[in-house]
Design a protein around this motif. Structure first.
Motif, mmCIF file in Angstrom:
data_model
loop_
_atom_site.group_PDB
_atom_site.id
_atom_site.type_symbol
_atom_site.label_atom_id
_atom_site.label_comp_id
_atom_site.label_asym_id
_atom_site.label_seq_id
_atom_site.Cartn_x
_atom_site.Cartn_y
_atom_site.Cartn_z
ATOM 1 N N UNK A 92 -24.938 33.454 6.698
ATOM 2 C CA UNK A 92 -25.684 33.994 5.572
ATOM 3 C C UNK A 92 -27.062 34.398 6.087
ATOM 4 N N UNK A 119 -21.600 15.760 15.667
ATOM 5 C CA UNK A 119 -21.191 16.427 14.439
ATOM 6 C C UNK A 119 -21.107 17.924 14.722
ATOM 7 N N UNK A 139 -16.181 14.479 8.942
ATOM 8 C CA UNK A 139 -16.861 13.653 9.934
ATOM 9 C C UNK A 139 -17.570 12.478 9.268
ATOM 10 N N UNK A 140 -17.700 11.399 9.966
ATOM 11 C CA UNK A 140 -18.336 10.224 9.388
ATOM 12 C C UNK A 140 -19.795 10.533 9.108
ATOM 13 N N UNK A 170 -27.488 25.973 0.229
ATOM 14 C CA UNK A 170 -26.158 26.517 -0.008
ATOM 15 C C UNK A 170 -25.104 25.988 0.940
ATOM 16 N N UNK A 171 -25.532 25.594 2.120
ATOM 17 C CA UNK A 171 -24.519 25.130 3.059
ATOM 18 C C UNK A 171 -24.359 23.613 3.069
ATOM 19 N N UNK A 172 -25.202 22.910 2.324
ATOM 20 C CA UNK A 172 -25.094 21.450 2.304
ATOM 21 C C UNK A 172 -24.140 21.012 1.198
ATOM 22 N N UNK A 231 -29.600 11.569 10.019
ATOM 23 C CA UNK A 231 -30.687 11.851 10.963
ATOM 24 C C UNK A 231 -30.503 13.243 11.581
ATOM 25 N N UNK A 232 -29.263 13.545 11.939
ATOM 26 C CA UNK A 232 -29.001 14.876 12.512
ATOM 27 C C UNK A 232 -29.301 15.963 11.484
ATOM 28 N N UNK A 233 -28.816 15.769 10.260
ATOM 29 C CA UNK A 233 -29.090 16.764 9.206
ATOM 30 C C UNK A 233 -30.593 16.945 8.997
ATOM 31 N N UNK A 263 -28.544 31.420 8.435
ATOM 32 C CA UNK A 263 -27.884 30.251 9.021
ATOM 33 C C UNK A 263 -26.675 30.733 9.809
ATOM 34 N N UNK A 277 -22.700 8.523 8.691
ATOM 35 C CA UNK A 277 -23.523 7.331 8.761
ATOM 36 C C UNK A 277 -24.971 7.743 8.939
ATOM 37 N N UNK A 288 -24.002 15.568 1.720
ATOM 38 C CA UNK A 288 -25.072 15.798 2.699
ATOM 39 C C UNK A 288 -26.448 15.782 2.026
ATOM 40 N N UNK A 327 -24.608 23.320 13.772
ATOM 41 C CA UNK A 327 -25.112 24.258 12.762
ATOM 42 C C UNK A 327 -26.502 24.706 13.196
ATOM 43 N N UNK A 350 -25.663 10.756 11.028
ATOM 44 C CA UNK A 350 -25.423 12.068 10.438
ATOM 45 C C UNK A 350 -26.624 12.500 9.602
#
Lengths: 125, 423
Positions: free
Chosen positions: B390, B355, A29-30, A89-91, A37-39, B378, A32, A95, B358, A35
């Motif tokens: 996990x 997106x 996924x892009x 661990x999931x990033x 901001x969402x993270x 998560x 930008x 990211x 999660x 993303x």
């Protein structure tokens, strides 16, 4: 730290642009600003975007390389907090870089870079 | 919680008023999101859609109260670790900072055909997308002899507010030797470790008062419970001999309560108590049930990739009312689900980027001063449900330093999540 050091010396927005390019090239996924901001919305459940410390370390205004280094240490379980181990661990590295750029662009409280006290706290956790 | 019904317009701040009402043509051009319920799920969706769409979406929060008392950390209020004010948060910043319209009304009905929400004062709000986050309703009759009226004498305190204050008054009035009985709820219910943290806080208060003969009996319909080994270890360490937890094999079944005589009856015994805390079985809030958003389980099925209702493409559901797979019903879960829903709603209404979903959750529980444990994980959509990817949990035998640090983290999380939801 791998090939990231050069990458991370770039400005936040440039990093995000590069990530967008690299991710779309790899079919993901892009990535930008939206993303990043969402993270970041996941982080700010605990880490306040104002940089205020009330029991959980501030993560705003850090040098990006420091942010990435600490997340790497959680990922490799050198740092012990299981919540952060799970999050890190999931990033993907892309990211983490996007988050480093995003939080790095925010101002810490009372101006300036992280205080010695907050650095110390960070090291402990 | 304050539930006075005011004029719809009375709840709308001046900042929002200026932008939202003047010219119908302008207002109609904006897509409309209506959010039912101002808890951690609903308020977070309202804030994130309003904030991240920069005013491109008209957001109305339907919530009768002017402020919200969080269920999370209400046990810490019970234990004397927090004030009631510190767990209560006003909605005014959502209005002044993000231009959210606050309709201070109960939502009475959803017309899914017409896409409107009817408020208690008769107003109909039109929506393009609707977010339903009503939380839980209690099944009072799941415990024979119990009722909403009975909760004035035997509080449930499972919705934070006056019930929590009543329970604290009752707890503080106990004399040494008085018996407390809790009837714990069956799965699924809001805040899985909550009843057991509450037991810990009750024991803390009695111990701190120097009670030597205190007795707390937990009648549980479940054979086991969240963080059981951690709580059992903590109870043994801090409150030896005070707490008696009974699973169905020990009590044989819950027969009911007698409010007049303050008695709890099981198949094997009868307990006369000075304080009875009944936490009944639960289901999704009424408005979700009335609108046909629940399935036979009494909860709302959702699409795990978006938090969209499984039965209505214009409606999203987050928080305790939803069937969120492996995620527990918690304030943290609701806040996490809300961010996914807000992203997807904006994507539909403004064509902004979306997106993959999660999710995360962590639940901290305080057992005794500076002795806190946590569980979390998560989650991601997998095979049609939200699945744990996990998970982690505190270990028995952890050092006092680590437990103390976990409590610092617990307080920090509370400050963070409430700032995230309400400011």
């Amino acid at each position: 730290m791998h090939c990231w050091s050069k990458f991370l010396s770039l400005t936040g927005s440039a990093v995000l642009t590069l990530i967008a390019v690299s991710l779309s090239a790899s079919g993901q996924t892009s990535s930008d600003k939206a993303f990043g901001q969402y993270l970041s919305s996941e982080c700010v459940t605990c880490h306040q975007p104002t940089g205020q410390y009330q029991g959980i370390p501030s993560i705003v205004g850090w040098p990006e390389a420091t942010f990435v280094e600490i997340m790497d240490e959680y990922r490799s379980k050198k740092r012990e907090n299981p919540i952060m181990q799970t999050i890190a661990g999931r990033l993907s590295q892309e990211e983490v870089a996007a988050l480093a750029a995003y939080f790095g662009s925010l101002s810490p409280p009372a101006g300036g870079s992280p205080t010695k006290e907050s650095q110390k706290r960070r090291r402990r956790q | 919680m304050k539930t006075t019904r005011r004029q719809f317009l009375g709840g709308i701040g001046t900042a929002a008023l200026a932008g939202a009402f003047p010219m119908p043509a302008l207002a109609q051009a904006k897509p409309k999101l209506v959010v039912i319920g101002g808890g951690p799920g609903g308020a977070t969706v309202a804030k994130y859609v309003a904030k991240d769409s920069n005013g491109a979406v008209e957001v109305t929060l339907v919530e009768p109260a002017t402020q919200f008392t969080t269920c999370f950390h209400s046990n810490l209020y019970l234990g004397g670790f927090r004030s009631f004010e510190s767990i209560t948060h006003a909605y005014d910043k959502l209005v002044s900072k993000y231009g959210i319209r606050h309709a201070r009304q109960m939502a009475q009905a959803i017309d899914r055909e017409k896409r409107t929400v009817r408020l208690a004062n008769g107003t109909n709000l039109a929506y393009d997308r609707l977010l339903v986050a009503p939380g839980i309703d209690l099944k009072f009759d799941s415990v024979p002899g119990y009722s909403e009226a009975a909760s004035q004498k035997m509080p449930h305190a499972w919705k934070a507010g006056p019930q929590t204050q009543l329970l604290r008054r009752q707890l503080n009035a106990l004399k040494d030797g008085d018996v407390i009985v809790m009837i714990a709820p069956p799965n699924p219910y809001r805040c899985p470790p909550g009843p057991y943290e509450r037991i810990s806080m009750m024991a803390h208060v009695l111990k701190a008062k120097g009670h030597k003969k205190a007795r707390i009996v937990v009648i549980d319909p479940k054979p086991n419970f969240s963080k059981q080994a951690l709580f059992m270890e903590g109870w043994q360490k801090h409150y030896p001999g005070m707490i008696e937890w009974q699973d169905p094999k020990m009590h044989g079944g819950i027969k009911g309560v007698d409010v007049k005589t303050m008695t709890v009856n099981t198949d094997l015994a009868s307990y006369k108590a000075a304080l009875v805390n009944v936490i009944p079985a639960q289901m999704a809030g009424k408005i979700a049930r009335d609108a046909g958003l629940t399935n036979d389980s009494g909860w709302c099925a959702i699409d795990a990739t978006s938090m969209k209702s499984a039965v209505d493409a214009n409606i999203y559901i987050v928080g305790d009312a939803s069937i969120a797979g492996d995620m527990p019903k918690s304030g943290f879960s609701a806040n996490s689900q809300a961010k996914v829903a807000a992203l997807m709603i904006r994507g539909e209404l403004t064509k902004s980027a979306t997106f993959p979903a999660r999710y995360t959750n962590t639940c901290w529980s305080l057992i005794e001063t500076d002795d806190t444990v946590k569980v979390g994980g998560r989650y991601e959509p997998k095979d049609g449900k939200i699945a744990a990817v996990e998970t982690f949990i505190s270990k028995t035998g952890e050092s006092a330093d680590l437990r103390k640090q976990t409590q610092v983290e617990n307080m920090g999380w509370y400050a963070g999540i409430t700032a995230d939801i309400f400011t």
